[in-house]
Design an enzyme around this catalytic site. Structure first.
Site, PDB file in Angstrom:
ATOM      1  N   LYS A 258       3.675  43.242  23.650  1.00  0.00           N
ATOM      2  CA  LYS A 258       2.678  42.388  24.317  1.00  0.00           C
ATOM      3  C   LYS A 258       1.995  43.147  25.462  1.00  0.00           C
ATOM      4  O   LYS A 258       0.778  43.157  25.571  1.00  0.00           O
ATOM      5  CB  LYS A 258       3.325  41.118  24.907  1.00  0.00           C
ATOM      6  CG  LYS A 258       3.980  40.211  23.896  1.00  0.00           C
ATOM      7  CD  LYS A 258       4.469  38.914  24.546  1.00  0.00           C
ATOM      8  CE  LYS A 258       5.574  39.078  25.570  1.00  0.00           C
ATOM      9  NZ  LYS A 258       6.859  39.544  25.022  1.00  0.00           N
TER      10      LYS A 258
ATOM     11  N   ARG B 117       5.657  30.262  28.187  1.00  0.00           N
ATOM     12  CA  ARG B 117       6.866  30.610  27.448  1.00  0.00           C
ATOM     13  C   ARG B 117       7.683  29.378  27.074  1.00  0.00           C
ATOM     14  O   ARG B 117       8.750  29.514  26.484  1.00  0.00           O
ATOM     15  CB  ARG B 117       7.732  31.515  28.317  1.00  0.00           C
ATOM     16  CG  ARG B 117       7.768  32.968  27.839  1.00  0.00           C
ATOM     17  CD  ARG B 117       8.569  33.719  28.866  1.00  0.00           C
ATOM     18  NE  ARG B 117       9.166  34.928  28.439  1.00  0.00           N
ATOM     19  CZ  ARG B 117       8.735  36.129  28.849  1.00  0.00           C
ATOM     20  NH1 ARG B 117       7.651  36.249  29.566  1.00  0.00           N
ATOM     21  NH2 ARG B 117       9.413  37.201  28.514  1.00  0.00           N
TER      22      ARG B 117
ATOM     23  N   ARG C 165      13.531  51.941  25.951  1.00  0.00           N
ATOM     24  CA  ARG C 165      12.244  52.149  26.628  1.00  0.00           C
ATOM     25  C   ARG C 165      12.393  52.456  28.123  1.00  0.00           C
ATOM     26  O   ARG C 165      13.331  52.049  28.771  1.00  0.00           O
ATOM     27  CB  ARG C 165      11.289  50.978  26.376  1.00  0.00           C
ATOM     28  CG  ARG C 165      11.661  49.683  27.019  1.00  0.00           C
ATOM     29  CD  ARG C 165      10.698  48.580  26.581  1.00  0.00           C
ATOM     30  NE  ARG C 165      11.031  47.337  27.238  1.00  0.00           N
ATOM     31  CZ  ARG C 165      10.363  46.203  27.088  1.00  0.00           C
ATOM     32  NH1 ARG C 165       9.335  46.140  26.283  1.00  0.00           N
ATOM     33  NH2 ARG C 165      10.748  45.124  27.723  1.00  0.00           N
TER      34      ARG C 165
ATOM     35  N   ARG D 293      13.951  49.153  33.057  1.00  0.00           N
ATOM     36  CA  ARG D 293      14.141  47.791  33.534  1.00  0.00           C
ATOM     37  C   ARG D 293      15.618  47.426  33.469  1.00  0.00           C
ATOM     38  O   ARG D 293      16.287  47.731  32.480  1.00  0.00           O
ATOM     39  CB  ARG D 293      13.330  46.818  32.662  1.00  0.00           C
ATOM     40  CG  ARG D 293      11.866  46.821  33.016  1.00  0.00           C
ATOM     41  CD  ARG D 293      11.052  46.001  32.058  1.00  0.00           C
ATOM     42  NE  ARG D 293      11.582  44.671  31.778  1.00  0.00           N
ATOM     43  CZ  ARG D 293      10.914  43.739  31.119  1.00  0.00           C
ATOM     44  NH1 ARG D 293       9.684  43.992  30.695  1.00  0.00           N
ATOM     45  NH2 ARG D 293      11.448  42.566  30.884  1.00  0.00           N
TER      46      ARG D 293
ATOM     47  N   ARG E 105      17.566  37.256  25.823  1.00  0.00           N
ATOM     48  CA  ARG E 105      16.112  37.100  25.896  1.00  0.00           C
ATOM     49  C   ARG E 105      15.547  36.693  24.529  1.00  0.00           C
ATOM     50  O   ARG E 105      14.629  35.877  24.448  1.00  0.00           O
ATOM     51  CB  ARG E 105      15.466  38.407  26.393  1.00  0.00           C
ATOM     52  CG  ARG E 105      15.686  38.605  27.890  1.00  0.00           C
ATOM     53  CD  ARG E 105      15.507  40.043  28.344  1.00  0.00           C
ATOM     54  NE  ARG E 105      14.154  40.529  28.219  1.00  0.00           N
ATOM     55  CZ  ARG E 105      13.828  41.832  28.223  1.00  0.00           C
ATOM     56  NH1 ARG E 105      14.776  42.753  28.330  1.00  0.00           N
ATOM     57  NH2 ARG E 105      12.583  42.194  28.109  1.00  0.00           N
TER      58      ARG E 105
END
Ligand code: AMP
Length: 214
Positions: free
Chosen positions: A13, A88, A127, A161, A172
């Protein structure tokens, strides 16, 4: 143009929203980035959100609705905006509909980036990003050309993160399926949803998006 990008964590996203911001000149509003900035600045809101974010849970609807409601009133949103990570939940979607209606605005497109859960866990846990310019990388799929040096700005510090670990990612994903997926039905009923294949390479996903947006 007002655009919503929906998809599970790791779907791309943020990457796609940043590209659209450059290509179409409309601002990307990432609620995740806004909340991380509040956590880093150790503001009162940041302190309230930190625990939920680190465990992979969503923060409260009221809080995030307040943040977005004041943000979309700012000058740089006048030409439209790309919502990345909001709404969300169904109450957030309903609050957004009411906010826009009050301003005489409407949503142009809701783009669903669809992906496979197992692949997402692998994507997210690898990532990292440049601490200086924010450019995104991946341990396997997108390494910097020179190890330890950012391709874009030459920065040598990288960050990960704290919620990009396997356990938190599972929470999540659960939150996504339980709380966020229903908004696709909410907007689908209004004929606003278009899906792109998020398992395709980044450039191919961009092409699919550009074809939808024209
Ligand atoms: P993201 O960067 O979009 O993956 O968001 C990181 C975290 O911020 C999420 O796991 C949530 O804890 C929180 N968050 C971001 N956007 C929202 C939202 N619209 N509603 C509730 N929590 C959010």
């Amino acid at each position: 143009m007002i655009l919503i990008i929906v998809g599970p964590p790791g779907a791309g996203k943020g990457t796609q929203a940043k590209k659209l911001q450059d290509d179409y000149g409309i601002i990307q509003l990432s609620t995740g980035d806004m909340l991380r900035a509040k956590v880093s600045s150790e503001s009162e809101i940041g302190r309230r959100c930190k625990e939920a974010m680190e465990s992979g849970k969503l923060v409260s609807d009221d809080l995030i609705i307040d943040i977005i409601s004041s943000r979309i009133g700012e000058d740089d949103c006048k030409n439209g905006f790309i919502l990345d990570g909001f709404p969300r939940t169904t109450p957030q979607a309903e609050a957004l509909d009411a906010m826009l209606e009050e301003k005489g605005l409407g949503i142009d497109h809701v783009i669903e980036i669809s992906v496979d859960d197992d692949a997402m866990i692998q994507r997210i846990t690898g990532r990292f990003s440049c601490a200086q310019c924010g450019a995104g990388y991946h341990d396997e799929f997108q390494k910097p050309e020179i190890e330890g040096v950012c391709d874009h700005c030459g920065g040598k510090e990288f960050t990960r993160r704290s919620d990009d670990n396997a356990e938190t990612v599972r929470t999540r994903l659960e939150e996504y399926h339980q709380q966020t997926a229903p908004i696709i039905t909410h907007y689908g009923n209004k004929g606003l949803v278009e899906s792109v294949d998020g398992m395709a390479p980044i450039d191919s996903v961009s092409k699919q998006l550009n074809a939808i947006l024209g």
